[in-house]
Motif scaffolding. Structure first.
Motif, PDB file in Angstrom:
ATOM      1  N   ARG A  33       0.832  -1.208   0.000  1.00 53.71           N
ATOM      2  CA  ARG A  33       0.000   0.000   0.000  1.00 53.71           C
ATOM      3  C   ARG A  33       0.864   1.254   0.000  1.00 53.71           C
ATOM      4  O   ARG A  33       0.538   2.242  -0.661  1.00 53.71           O
ATOM      5  CB  ARG A  33      -0.925   0.017   1.214  1.00 53.71           C
ATOM      6  N   ALA A  34       1.970   1.201   0.744  1.00 53.13           N
ATOM      7  CA  ALA A  34       2.882   2.347   0.773  1.00 53.13           C
ATOM      8  C   ALA A  34       3.480   2.580  -0.608  1.00 53.13           C
ATOM      9  O   ALA A  34       3.600   3.731  -1.057  1.00 53.13           O
ATOM     10  CB  ALA A  34       3.989   2.120   1.802  1.00 53.13           C
ATOM     11  N   ASP A  35       3.830   1.504  -1.305  1.00 46.83           N
ATOM     12  CA  ASP A  35       4.360   1.646  -2.670  1.00 46.83           C
ATOM     13  C   ASP A  35       3.314   2.244  -3.602  1.00 46.83           C
ATOM     14  O   ASP A  35       3.643   3.071  -4.456  1.00 46.83           O
ATOM     15  CB  ASP A  35       4.822   0.288  -3.202  1.00 46.83           C
ATOM     16  N   ASP A  36       2.061   1.837  -3.440  1.00 43.31           N
ATOM     17  CA  ASP A  36       0.986   2.413  -4.250  1.00 43.31           C
ATOM     18  C   ASP A  36       0.857   3.915  -3.987  1.00 43.31           C
ATOM     19  O   ASP A  36       0.685   4.705  -4.922  1.00 43.31           O
ATOM     20  CB  ASP A  36      -0.351   1.733  -3.958  1.00 43.31           C
ATOM     21  N   LEU A  37       0.938   4.300  -2.713  1.00 45.70           N
ATOM     22  CA  LEU A  37       0.861   5.723  -2.363  1.00 45.70           C
ATOM     23  C   LEU A  37       2.033   6.489  -2.976  1.00 45.70           C
ATOM     24  O   LEU A  37       1.852   7.596  -3.510  1.00 45.70           O
ATOM     25  CB  LEU A  37       0.851   5.911  -0.845  1.00 45.70           C
ATOM     26  N   MET A  38       3.221   5.895  -2.906  1.00 47.59           N
ATOM     27  CA  MET A  38       4.410   6.560  -3.445  1.00 47.59           C
ATOM     28  C   MET A  38       4.305   6.737  -4.959  1.00 47.59           C
ATOM     29  O   MET A  38       4.593   7.815  -5.486  1.00 47.59           O
ATOM     30  CB  MET A  38       5.669   5.765  -3.098  1.00 47.59           C
ATOM     31  N   SER A  39       3.874   5.697  -5.661  1.00 49.34           N
ATOM     32  CA  SER A  39       3.810   5.815  -7.123  1.00 49.34           C
ATOM     33  C   SER A  39       2.729   6.814  -7.550  1.00 49.34           C
ATOM     34  O   SER A  39       2.947   7.615  -8.464  1.00 49.34           O
ATOM     35  CB  SER A  39       3.586   4.450  -7.774  1.00 49.34           C
ATOM     36  N   ALA A  40       1.580   6.795  -6.881  1.00 49.30           N
ATOM     37  CA  ALA A  40       0.527   7.760  -7.210  1.00 49.30           C
ATOM     38  C   ALA A  40       0.995   9.182  -6.905  1.00 49.30           C
ATOM     39  O   ALA A  40       0.711  10.122  -7.663  1.00 49.30           O
ATOM     40  CB  ALA A  40      -0.748   7.438  -6.444  1.00 49.30           C
ATOM     41  N   THR A  41       1.734   9.344  -5.823  1.00 52.36           N
ATOM     42  CA  THR A  41       2.279  10.661  -5.468  1.00 52.36           C
ATOM     43  C   THR A  41       3.242  11.151  -6.541  1.00 52.36           C
ATOM     44  O   THR A  41       3.172  12.306  -6.972  1.00 52.36           O
ATOM     45  CB  THR A  41       2.989  10.597  -4.100  1.00 52.36           C
ATOM     46  N   ALA A  42       4.125  10.264  -6.974  1.00 49.16           N
ATOM     47  CA  ALA A  42       5.108  10.651  -7.991  1.00 49.16           C
ATOM     48  C   ALA A  42       4.420  11.083  -9.279  1.00 49.16           C
ATOM     49  O   ALA A  42       4.763  12.118  -9.861  1.00 49.16           O
ATOM     50  CB  ALA A  42       6.058   9.486  -8.258  1.00 49.16           C
ATOM     51  N   ILE A  43       3.437  10.319  -9.698  1.00 51.08           N
ATOM     52  CA  ILE A  43       2.748  10.629 -10.961  1.00 51.08           C
ATOM     53  C   ILE A  43       2.008  11.961 -10.868  1.00 51.08           C
ATOM     54  O   ILE A  43       2.140  12.827 -11.735  1.00 51.08           O
ATOM     55  CB  ILE A  43       1.785   9.491 -11.340  1.00 51.08           C
ATOM     56  N   LYS A  44       1.238  12.141  -9.795  1.00 52.44           N
ATOM     57  CA  LYS A  44       0.454  13.378  -9.665  1.00 52.44           C
ATOM     58  C   LYS A  44       1.367  14.595  -9.518  1.00 52.44           C
ATOM     59  O   LYS A  44       1.107  15.649 -10.096  1.00 52.44           O
ATOM     60  CB  LYS A  44      -0.505  13.279  -8.484  1.00 52.44           C
ATOM     61  N   ALA A  45       2.425  14.449  -8.730  1.00 50.45           N
ATOM     62  CA  ALA A  45       3.333  15.583  -8.523  1.00 50.45           C
ATOM     63  C   ALA A  45       4.046  15.949  -9.821  1.00 50.45           C
ATOM     64  O   ALA A  45       4.148  17.134 -10.172  1.00 50.45           O
ATOM     65  CB  ALA A  45       4.346  15.251  -7.431  1.00 50.45           C
ATOM     66  N   LEU A  46       4.522  14.945 -10.551  1.00 52.40           N
ATOM     67  CA  LEU A  46       5.218  15.221 -11.804  1.00 52.40           C
ATOM     68  C   LEU A  46       4.274  15.891 -12.806  1.00 52.40           C
ATOM     69  O   LEU A  46       4.643  16.865 -13.469  1.00 52.40           O
ATOM     70  CB  LEU A  46       5.792  13.938 -12.398  1.00 52.40           C
ATOM     71  N   MET A  47       3.061  15.392 -12.902  1.00 52.38           N
ATOM     72  CA  MET A  47       2.094  15.992 -13.830  1.00 52.38           C
ATOM     73  C   MET A  47       1.823  17.450 -13.476  1.00 52.38           C
ATOM     74  O   MET A  47       1.770  18.319 -14.346  1.00 52.38           O
ATOM     75  CB  MET A  47       0.798  15.189 -13.831  1.00 52.38           C
ATOM     76  N   PHE A  48       1.655  17.717 -12.183  1.00 49.71           N
ATOM     77  CA  PHE A  48       1.392  19.095 -11.773  1.00 49.71           C
ATOM     78  C   PHE A  48       2.603  19.978 -12.039  1.00 49.71           C
ATOM     79  O   PHE A  48       2.463  21.106 -12.526  1.00 49.71           O
ATOM     80  CB  PHE A  48       1.011  19.160 -10.297  1.00 49.71           C
ATOM     81  N   MET A  49       3.807  19.484 -11.718  1.00 49.76           N
ATOM     82  CA  MET A  49       5.010  20.288 -11.925  1.00 49.76           C
ATOM     83  C   MET A  49       5.224  20.595 -13.404  1.00 49.76           C
ATOM     84  O   MET A  49       5.685  21.678 -13.750  1.00 49.76           O
ATOM     85  CB  MET A  49       6.228  19.586 -11.334  1.00 49.76           C
TER      86      MET A  49
END
Length: 177
Positions: A33-49
Motif C-alpha cells: 500500500r505504501a508503494d501504491d501511495l508513493m507511485s501515485a504521489t510521484a505521478i500526480k506531482a510530476l504531472m502538476f510540476m
C-alpha cells in the motif's frame, strides 16, 4: 531534460526516504500500500510540476502535500467501495452468476449512456473558465487547495465555485431532460 522534470527528480531524491517513511505510516506498515501511495504521489506531482512549474515555490513540501492528498483519496475510495460492495455475497454462487445481476441490463446501460450524454452536453455549454474548473476537479481530481493555488484564489472560494458549478450542471441536465 526539461527543467520541470529536473525539479521533480531533485525534489523526489531529496525527500524520498522521508516520503516513504510517511507512506508506510499512513499505510499502517503495509509495504504494498505504501508503494501504491508513493507511485501515485510521484505521478500526480510530476504531472502538476510539468503543467504549472511557475507555481512551485517549495517542491519538497509539495510532495508531502500530494502524498497526503493521495492517501485521503485512497481512504475515500475505499470507503465508497465498502458502501457499494457487499463482501458477504458469495461471488461463486451459481444463482448470482446465472442471473447476471452483476452486469448491467440493456436498459441500465441505455440510461447510463443517456445520463453521460446529458453531462457531456451540459459541460459543452459551460464557459471556458467553468470547463477548466470542471476539468481540474472532476477529470484531474485535483484537491481544493491545488485548485485554489492554480486559480490564485482562496480555498473557500475554490470550493464555492465547484459547488456552483455542480448546481449549474444539475440545472442544465434537468433542462435537457
Amino acid at each position: 531534460m526539461r527543467a520541470e522534470d529536473r525539479m521533480f527528480i531533485e525534489a523526489w531524491n531529496r525527500t524520498r526516504p522521508e516520503l516513504l517513511r510517511r507512506a508506510r505510516r499512513l499505510a499502517e506498515g503495509h509495504a504494498d500500500r505504501a508503494d501504491d501511495l508513493m507511485s501515485a504521489t510521484a505521478i500526480k506531482a510530476l504531472m502538476f510540476m510539468r503543467r504549472s512549474p511557475e507555481a512551485m515555490t517549495d517542491p519538497d513540501g509539495f510532495l508531502f502535500v500530494v502524498l497526503r492528498h493521495v492517501f485521503l483519496d485512497s481512504v475515500r475510495r475505499q470507503s465508497r467501495e465498502r458502501a457499494v460492495i457487499d463482501e458477504s455475497a458469495d461471488v461463486q454462487d451459481e444463482h448470482t452468476h446465472a442471473s447476471g445481476s452483476l452486469a448491467l441490463s440493456q436498459t441500465q446501460r441505455l440510461e447510463l449512456h443517456e445520463q453521460l450524454d446529458s453531462v457531456v452536453s451540459a459541460v459543452k455549454r459551460l464557459t471556458r473558465e467553468q470547463r477548466q474548473l470542471f476539468g481540474m476537479r472532476f477529470v484531474e481530481e485535483l484537491s481544493y487547495p491545488v485548485i485554489a493555488e492554480q486559480l490564485q484564489v482562496s480555498e473557500a472560494l475554490a470550493r464555492k465555485r465547484v459547488q456552483l458549478l455542480r448546481a449549474r450542471l444539475r440545472g442544465r441536465r434537468q433542462e435537457a431532460s
